[in-house]
Design a protein around this motif. Sequence first.
Motif, PDB file in Angstrom:
ATOM      1  N   PHE A  86       0.771  -0.844   0.063  1.00 25.11           N
ATOM      2  CA  PHE A  86      -0.060  -0.341  -0.112  1.00 25.11           C
ATOM      3  C   PHE A  86       1.540   1.252  -0.156  1.00 25.11           C
ATOM      4  O   PHE A  86       1.821   1.477  -0.090  1.00 25.11           O
ATOM      5  N   ARG A 134      -5.261   2.856  -3.533  1.00 16.95           N
ATOM      6  CA  ARG A 134      -4.514   2.252  -3.116  1.00 16.95           C
ATOM      7  C   ARG A 134      -3.699   3.452  -2.359  1.00 16.95           C
ATOM      8  O   ARG A 134      -2.417   2.741  -1.724  1.00 16.95           O
ATOM      9  N   ARG A 142      -3.158   4.822   1.376  1.00 15.59           N
ATOM     10  CA  ARG A 142      -3.993   5.004   2.913  1.00 15.59           C
ATOM     11  C   ARG A 142      -3.442   5.985   3.876  1.00 15.59           C
ATOM     12  O   ARG A 142      -4.128   5.974   4.985  1.00 15.59           O
ATOM     13  N   LEU A 170      -4.697  -2.927   9.424  1.00 14.10           N
ATOM     14  CA  LEU A 170      -5.364  -2.572   9.093  1.00 14.10           C
ATOM     15  C   LEU A 170      -6.512  -1.676   9.831  1.00 14.10           C
ATOM     16  O   LEU A 170      -7.268  -0.983   8.637  1.00 14.10           O
ATOM     17  N   LEU A 185      -8.809  -0.556   5.778  1.00 15.61           N
ATOM     18  CA  LEU A 185      -7.932  -1.847   5.429  1.00 15.61           C
ATOM     19  C   LEU A 185      -9.174  -3.060   5.788  1.00 15.61           C
ATOM     20  O   LEU A 185      -8.084  -3.550   7.281  1.00 15.61           O
ATOM     21  N   PRO A 222      -5.885  -8.043   3.994  1.00 13.81           N
ATOM     22  CA  PRO A 222      -6.389  -6.785   3.997  1.00 13.81           C
ATOM     23  C   PRO A 222      -6.696  -7.046   2.391  1.00 13.81           C
ATOM     24  O   PRO A 222      -6.787  -7.681   2.066  1.00 13.81           O
ATOM     25  N   ARG A 223      -7.840  -5.896   2.630  1.00 10.22           N
ATOM     26  CA  ARG A 223      -9.006  -5.996   1.672  1.00 10.22           C
ATOM     27  C   ARG A 223      -8.412  -5.282   0.420  1.00 10.22           C
ATOM     28  O   ARG A 223      -7.371  -3.885   1.257  1.00 10.22           O
ATOM     29  N   VAL A 224      -7.771  -5.061  -0.855  1.00 14.77           N
ATOM     30  CA  VAL A 224      -7.223  -4.787  -1.565  1.00 14.77           C
ATOM     31  C   VAL A 224      -7.628  -3.897  -2.428  1.00 14.77           C
ATOM     32  O   VAL A 224      -8.829  -4.467  -3.133  1.00 14.77           O
TER      33      VAL A 224
END
Length: 292
Positions: free
Chosen positions: A61, A90, A92, A273, A278, A285-287
């Motif tokens: 990320f 992407r 964050r 996370l 995320l 993790p959720r991408v």
Amino acid sequence: MSRIRLFDAHTHLNMEEWTEEERREQLRETEEAGIFVMNAGDSASSSLLAVRLAEEYPWCFASTGIHPSYASHYTEEDLRTVYRLADHPRVRAVGEIGLDFYYGKDDKEEQIALFRKQLRFALEKKMPVMIHTRDADALTMDILKEEGLFSDERKGAFPPRPDGKGGEMPDARVQLHCYSGSAELALEYAKLGATFSLGGPITFKNGKKPAHVVQEVPLAFLMSETDAPYLTPVPYRGKPNKPMYVEYVVRRMAVLKDISYEEAAAATYENALRFFGLADSAEGPRVPEGSL
């Protein structure tokens, strides 16, 4: 037994000084080790590279920002670039940003102005921030307060987080990266809703201050990092740091907290996370998908 997952919450696989061969070797090792990473941008070009890598690697990320060391020679176009990159799914966090007076620099006013600009942008975008501060602890906290990073409005933009006592508390999504201040100041920050990212110095013989922070601050407020290629933890001190060495940071945290390595790993992973927004899944993790 479920696989132990680790998150390096602040690293520099996007370091521009590396050759492409060196970078690809680092990426290969990190992927094989199963480490999730937050690549911290510290300039317009390194932020752009962080995003490119995040597009290519699902475990990677990005954050976007201009480091205080560039305060006297960044351009407005640089600032527009890091702001534009913040819209990428992407990305964050905004960072790493902050103040660095370690070398008695003569650009303090420029650093402060740049810091405030980027904090205001993070407030507007409701994004987490990654703070770099050296020899400016009191001023950094003052500016964060003045700019509203710990305001009720700011905290209301994010879900609450565990308070370390079985309850919940507001989360300001402020990361004190490579925190080197006192435990007393850390506890003040924690009450305001900040989070601390600790790395190699907690493993050093002379790292008593950061080790004390780990002992005093509840686990719910801690993340693990490497700041690779800098601040390599024991037993590899003296060599270039790598994200895979975050394991040694987490193992030291476990010792300092008198808990198991597995518990420390799970907590720091879940804290990262949550901090970066995320959601967890069986695969990690959720991408968020997306491209420039």
